[in-house]
Scaffold this motif. Structure first.
Motif, PDB file in Angstrom:
ATOM      1  N   ILE A 166     -10.909 -10.745  -2.504  1.00 57.75           N
ATOM      2  CA  ILE A 166     -10.401  -9.383  -2.917  1.00 57.75           C
ATOM      3  C   ILE A 166     -10.301  -8.654  -1.576  1.00 57.75           C
ATOM      4  CG2 ILE A 166     -11.038  -7.429  -4.361  1.00 57.75           C
ATOM      5  CD1 ILE A 166     -12.274  -9.331  -6.258  1.00 57.75           C
ATOM      6  N   GLU A 167     -11.370  -8.355  -0.868  1.00 55.01           N
ATOM      7  CA  GLU A 167     -11.336  -7.829   0.387  1.00 55.01           C
ATOM      8  C   GLU A 167     -10.243  -7.976   1.329  1.00 55.01           C
ATOM      9  OE1 GLU A 167     -15.207  -8.146   2.073  1.00 55.01           O
ATOM     10  OE2 GLU A 167     -16.168  -7.247   0.347  1.00 55.01           O
ATOM     11  N   GLU A 168     -10.150  -9.322   1.493  1.00 53.99           N
ATOM     12  CA  GLU A 168      -8.978  -9.505   2.501  1.00 53.99           C
ATOM     13  C   GLU A 168      -7.579  -9.648   1.896  1.00 53.99           C
ATOM     14  OE1 GLU A 168      -9.571 -10.532   5.451  1.00 53.99           O
ATOM     15  OE2 GLU A 168     -11.550 -10.265   5.166  1.00 53.99           O
ATOM     16  N   SER A 169      -7.298  -9.575   0.677  1.00 53.08           N
ATOM     17  CA  SER A 169      -5.992  -9.793  -0.043  1.00 53.08           C
ATOM     18  C   SER A 169      -5.878  -8.219  -0.902  1.00 53.08           C
ATOM     19  CB  SER A 169      -5.884 -10.782  -0.878  1.00 53.08           C
ATOM     20  OG  SER A 169      -4.637 -10.649  -1.732  1.00 53.08           O
ATOM     21  N   ASN A 170      -4.819  -7.539  -0.368  1.00 56.04           N
ATOM     22  CA  ASN A 170      -4.761  -6.554  -0.757  1.00 56.04           C
ATOM     23  C   ASN A 170      -3.954  -6.744  -2.427  1.00 56.04           C
ATOM     24  OD1 ASN A 170      -4.573  -3.225  -0.980  1.00 56.04           O
ATOM     25  ND2 ASN A 170      -2.228  -3.485  -0.918  1.00 56.04           N
ATOM     26  N   ASN A 171      -3.008  -7.572  -2.552  1.00 56.11           N
ATOM     27  CA  ASN A 171      -2.573  -8.114  -3.679  1.00 56.11           C
ATOM     28  C   ASN A 171      -3.577  -8.286  -4.855  1.00 56.11           C
ATOM     29  OD1 ASN A 171      -0.055  -7.422  -2.751  1.00 56.11           O
ATOM     30  ND2 ASN A 171       0.597  -9.516  -2.205  1.00 56.11           N
ATOM     31  N   VAL A 172      -4.599  -9.382  -4.420  1.00 60.76           N
ATOM     32  CA  VAL A 172      -5.502  -9.721  -5.286  1.00 60.76           C
ATOM     33  C   VAL A 172      -6.209  -8.404  -5.738  1.00 60.76           C
ATOM     34  CG1 VAL A 172      -7.697 -11.223  -5.420  1.00 60.76           C
ATOM     35  CG2 VAL A 172      -5.429 -11.900  -4.248  1.00 60.76           C
ATOM     36  N   SER A 173      -6.644  -7.587  -4.648  1.00 63.51           N
ATOM     37  CA  SER A 173      -7.514  -6.485  -5.107  1.00 63.51           C
ATOM     38  C   SER A 173      -6.870  -5.623  -6.067  1.00 63.51           C
ATOM     39  CB  SER A 173      -7.687  -5.550  -3.846  1.00 63.51           C
ATOM     40  OG  SER A 173      -8.455  -4.596  -4.100  1.00 63.51           O
ATOM     41  N   LEU A 174      -5.614  -5.224  -6.072  1.00 64.35           N
ATOM     42  CA  LEU A 174      -4.915  -4.510  -7.059  1.00 64.35           C
ATOM     43  C   LEU A 174      -5.159  -5.239  -8.318  1.00 64.35           C
ATOM     44  CD1 LEU A 174      -1.790  -3.240  -4.718  1.00 64.35           C
ATOM     45  CD2 LEU A 174      -3.886  -1.937  -5.694  1.00 64.35           C
ATOM     46  N   TRP A 175      -4.612  -6.605  -8.343  1.00 67.45           N
ATOM     47  CA  TRP A 175      -4.611  -7.295  -9.758  1.00 67.45           C
ATOM     48  C   TRP A 175      -6.100  -7.240 -10.327  1.00 67.45           C
ATOM     49  CZ3 TRP A 175      -6.840 -12.074 -11.335  1.00 67.45           C
ATOM     50  CH2 TRP A 175      -6.086 -12.483 -12.490  1.00 67.45           C
ATOM     51  N   VAL A 176      -7.063  -7.444  -9.480  1.00 67.19           N
ATOM     52  CA  VAL A 176      -8.442  -7.536 -10.071  1.00 67.19           C
ATOM     53  C   VAL A 176      -8.854  -6.027 -10.645  1.00 67.19           C
ATOM     54  CG1 VAL A 176     -10.853  -7.954  -9.688  1.00 67.19           C
ATOM     55  CG2 VAL A 176      -8.926  -9.810  -9.217  1.00 67.19           C
ATOM     56  N   GLU A 177      -9.111  -5.215  -9.447  1.00 67.08           N
ATOM     57  CA  GLU A 177      -9.592  -3.943  -9.757  1.00 67.08           C
ATOM     58  C   GLU A 177      -8.584  -2.913 -10.285  1.00 67.08           C
ATOM     59  OE1 GLU A 177     -11.225  -3.056  -5.964  1.00 67.08           O
ATOM     60  OE2 GLU A 177     -12.827  -4.574  -5.848  1.00 67.08           O
ATOM     61  N   GLY A 178      -7.252  -3.029 -10.207  1.00 69.50           N
ATOM     62  CA  GLY A 178      -6.634  -2.011 -10.706  1.00 69.50           C
ATOM     63  C   GLY A 178      -6.311  -0.949  -9.847  1.00 69.50           C
ATOM     64  N   THR A 179      -5.329  -0.001 -10.111  1.00 59.58           N
ATOM     65  CA  THR A 179      -5.076   1.152  -9.407  1.00 59.58           C
ATOM     66  C   THR A 179      -5.291   2.336 -10.481  1.00 59.58           C
ATOM     67  OG1 THR A 179      -2.663   1.071  -9.855  1.00 59.58           O
ATOM     68  CG2 THR A 179      -3.633   0.185  -7.744  1.00 59.58           C
ATOM     69  N   PRO A 180      -5.648   3.643  -9.727  1.00 58.40           N
ATOM     70  CA  PRO A 180      -5.456   4.844 -10.638  1.00 58.40           C
ATOM     71  C   PRO A 180      -4.279   5.048 -10.969  1.00 58.40           C
ATOM     72  CG  PRO A 180      -6.628   5.035  -8.353  1.00 58.40           C
ATOM     73  CD  PRO A 180      -6.026   3.713  -8.121  1.00 58.40           C
ATOM     74  N   SER A 181      -4.157   6.009 -12.185  1.00 56.22           N
ATOM     75  CA  SER A 181      -2.920   6.139 -12.909  1.00 56.22           C
ATOM     76  C   SER A 181      -2.581   7.723 -12.650  1.00 56.22           C
ATOM     77  CB  SER A 181      -2.760   5.689 -14.244  1.00 56.22           C
ATOM     78  OG  SER A 181      -2.817   4.443 -14.333  1.00 56.22           O
ATOM     79  N   MET A 182      -1.762   8.332 -12.635  1.00 56.78           N
ATOM     80  CA  MET A 182      -1.174   9.683 -12.329  1.00 56.78           C
ATOM     81  C   MET A 182      -0.728   9.848 -13.654  1.00 56.78           C
ATOM     82  SD  MET A 182      -1.762  10.274  -9.124  1.00 56.78           S
ATOM     83  CE  MET A 182      -1.125  11.966  -8.803  1.00 56.78           C
ATOM     84  N   LEU A 183      -1.478  10.746 -14.520  1.00 56.25           N
ATOM     85  CA  LEU A 183      -1.029  11.044 -15.778  1.00 56.25           C
ATOM     86  C   LEU A 183      -0.587  12.471 -15.666  1.00 56.25           C
ATOM     87  CD1 LEU A 183      -4.439  10.184 -17.947  1.00 56.25           C
ATOM     88  CD2 LEU A 183      -2.494   8.659 -17.262  1.00 56.25           C
ATOM     89  N   VAL A 184      -0.887  13.180 -14.932  1.00 57.97           N
ATOM     90  CA  VAL A 184      -0.152  14.418 -14.806  1.00 57.97           C
ATOM     91  C   VAL A 184       0.315  14.795 -13.323  1.00 57.97           C
ATOM     92  CG1 VAL A 184      -0.244  16.982 -14.836  1.00 57.97           C
ATOM     93  CG2 VAL A 184      -1.336  15.584 -16.793  1.00 57.97           C
ATOM     94  N   VAL A 185       1.398  14.962 -12.985  1.00 57.73           N
ATOM     95  CA  VAL A 185       1.994  15.051 -11.422  1.00 57.73           C
ATOM     96  C   VAL A 185       2.783  16.311 -11.398  1.00 57.73           C
ATOM     97  CG1 VAL A 185       3.510  13.881  -9.923  1.00 57.73           C
ATOM     98  CG2 VAL A 185       2.284  12.644 -11.403  1.00 57.73           C
ATOM     99  N   ASP A 186       2.197  17.166 -10.628  1.00 57.19           N
ATOM    100  CA  ASP A 186       2.815  18.566 -10.332  1.00 57.19           C
ATOM    101  C   ASP A 186       3.147  19.310 -11.526  1.00 57.19           C
ATOM    102  OD1 ASP A 186       3.729  20.161  -8.502  1.00 57.19           O
ATOM    103  OD2 ASP A 186       5.934  19.704  -8.540  1.00 57.19           O
TER     104      ASP A 186
END
Length: 223
Positions: A79-99
């Motif tokens: 996970i540390e070495e692969s950005n794609n695997v990290s995103l798939w396993v840990e997910g990413t924050p979601s912007m619910l309100v933008v500007d």
């Protein structure tokens, strides 16, 4: 003799479990990812079997616990070495309100209704959208709110460990990859040289190169 055996099991399994949990690092409970939670659940099951299941020897469970820990440790390295695997396993924050505007696609993706968004905002002390510039649903389910009177302080991560965060750059910021590469090059750097890059609401780009990092003694790596 039976009670002594249980006591020995508890001591051995407790020590093994403590050493294994150290592999998680210094994370608070709110920072645990779904992968970490699965890790702890399976570990707890192994430890319970070791104590209460007389048909399984404690040494077999110690072996199983250590084997599980090694597997998790290896996965964490991947996970540390692969950005794609990290995103798939840990997910990413979601912007619910933008500007100041609700991101309907993000609400649908996270299976949230507008009233649930309002409840999350209220939990952070905001009782409407009037003063909300950004609302970010973190990977742990917590909501981070940036008020409009502090939106100039809001930043997004556009470079992480030498990789451009395209979803953030193009989706949230609305700038192409070529723009960021040009900005980095203008400072005499390559994207691969940048460990951390953030872009503020006001357009200020902050870059931290690998040479700027500190080692375990608190000294710059390049020193």
């Amino acid at each position: 003799m039976e009670y002594l055996q249980i006591f020995v099991k508890i001591v051995l399994v407790g020590i093994t479990g403590f050493l294994v949990i150290r592999l998680l690092g210094k994370k608070s409970r709110s920072e645990l990812t779904p992968f970490d939670i699965l890790y702890v659940m399976v570990l707890g099951d192994l430890m319970t079997d070791a104590i209460y299941d007389d048909g399984i020897s404690v040494w077999k469970n110690v072996f199983g616990t250590v084997a599980w820990a090694v597997l998790i440790f290896a996965m964490q390295k991947v996970i540390e070495e692969s950005n794609n695997v990290s995103l798939w396993v840990e997910g990413t924050p979601s912007m619910l309100v933008v500007d100041g505007r609700i991101n309907r696609a993000a609400l649908n993706y996270n299976q949230l209704k507008t009233e649930q968004l309002r409840k999350l905002l209220r939990s952070q002390g905001y009782y409407g959208l009037a003063n909300v510039a950004y609302a970010i649903l973190e990977v742990d389910g917590q909501l981070t709110v940036v008020p409009k009177d502090r939106q100039d302080e809001f930043t997004v991560l556009v470079i992480d460990d030498g990789h451009i965060e395209l979803d953030v750059l193009e989706g949230t910021v609305g700038k192409p990859k070529q723009w960021l590469e040009h900005e980095v090059k203008a400072r005499g750097l390559r994207v691969q040289d940048v460990f951390y890059g953030e872009l503020s609401y006001g357009g200020e780009l902050t870059l931290v190169t690998y040479d700027d990092l500190l080692d375990e003694q608190g000294l710059r790596i390049d020193e």
